[in-house]
Write a protein that holds these residues in place. Sequence first.
Motif, PDB file in Angstrom:
ATOM      1  N   LEU A  27       0.831  -1.201   0.000  1.00 37.13           N
ATOM      2  CA  LEU A  27       0.000   0.000   0.000  1.00 37.13           C
ATOM      3  C   LEU A  27       0.869   1.257   0.000  1.00 37.13           C
ATOM      4  O   LEU A  27       0.595   2.206  -0.740  1.00 37.13           O
ATOM      5  CB  LEU A  27      -0.948   0.016   1.200  1.00 37.13           C
ATOM      6  N   LEU A  31       0.688   4.093  -2.934  1.00 38.21           N
ATOM      7  CA  LEU A  31       0.391   5.494  -2.620  1.00 38.21           C
ATOM      8  C   LEU A  31       1.538   6.412  -3.039  1.00 38.21           C
ATOM      9  O   LEU A  31       1.314   7.490  -3.602  1.00 38.21           O
ATOM     10  CB  LEU A  31       0.100   5.647  -1.127  1.00 38.21           C
ATOM     11  N   GLU A 159      -9.436  -3.297   2.106  1.00 38.68           N
ATOM     12  CA  GLU A 159      -9.062  -1.942   2.513  1.00 38.68           C
ATOM     13  C   GLU A 159      -9.660  -0.938   1.534  1.00 38.68           C
ATOM     14  O   GLU A 159      -9.656  -1.166   0.327  1.00 38.68           O
ATOM     15  CB  GLU A 159      -7.539  -1.791   2.557  1.00 38.68           C
ATOM     16  N   CYS A 161      -9.040   1.545  -0.359  1.00 40.65           N
ATOM     17  CA  CYS A 161      -8.039   2.321  -1.094  1.00 40.65           C
ATOM     18  C   CYS A 161      -8.119   1.929  -2.565  1.00 40.65           C
ATOM     19  O   CYS A 161      -8.872   1.040  -2.944  1.00 40.65           O
ATOM     20  CB  CYS A 161      -6.644   2.087  -0.528  1.00 40.65           C
TER      21      CYS A 161
END
Length: 176
Positions: A27, A31, A159, A161
Motif C-alpha cells: 500500500l 500510494l 481496505e 483504497c
Amino acid sequence: RLGSSVILVEAAPRLLPTEDERVGDLLAQVLTADGVEVMTGTRVRAVTRDGDVWRLVSDGHAGPAIAFDRILVATGRRPRTADLGLDVARVQICSDGAVRTDERLGTTAPGVFAAGDVTGALPFTHVAAYQAGRATLNALPADDTFPHRKHERLFPVCEGCHPRLTTGGCDETFPD
C-alpha cells in the motif's frame, strides 16, 4: 489525482499494522507511486492555525511544520462499552474497552455472550453477523463436543483504497 498534494501521517511504524507486513508495504508503494507522501512512525504533536494557514507539528518529521489547507483525522475504532452497565451484569471488559470473551464468545458472566463491535474483533458487519450466529448457537443448550468457536482472523478484509487491497485466511503468524 485531483490536483491536490496529499501527505499521509501514520503513528505506527508501517501502514496497516494489523495486516501482514507485505500488505502495508505494498500500500505504501502504491500510494507513493500515486504521488502521496507517506510518513510512518510519525506522531502528531500539534495542529496550529495562523489566519488561513494551518500547520501540523510532528515527531519524526525533519524540517519545519507541514502547512496544509484541509485535514482528515482518523484515530481508529474502539468498542464503546462504558455506558452499557456491564459491571452490573458482571461482564468484564479489556483495557481497550472490549468485552472479554472466550473462544465461544462467552463473557465472564455465565450465560452472557457477546458479538460484534463490542468484542474488539474486526469492525465489519459480516464479522458481527458471523459472531452473532456463533454466539447464538453457543448460548443454546446443546452437546458441547463441537463448540462454535470464533475465528475472526479468517475473514476477508478489503481496505478502502485504490487499488483495492484484499486479504483473507491465515499467514505464518496465525496460531495453530
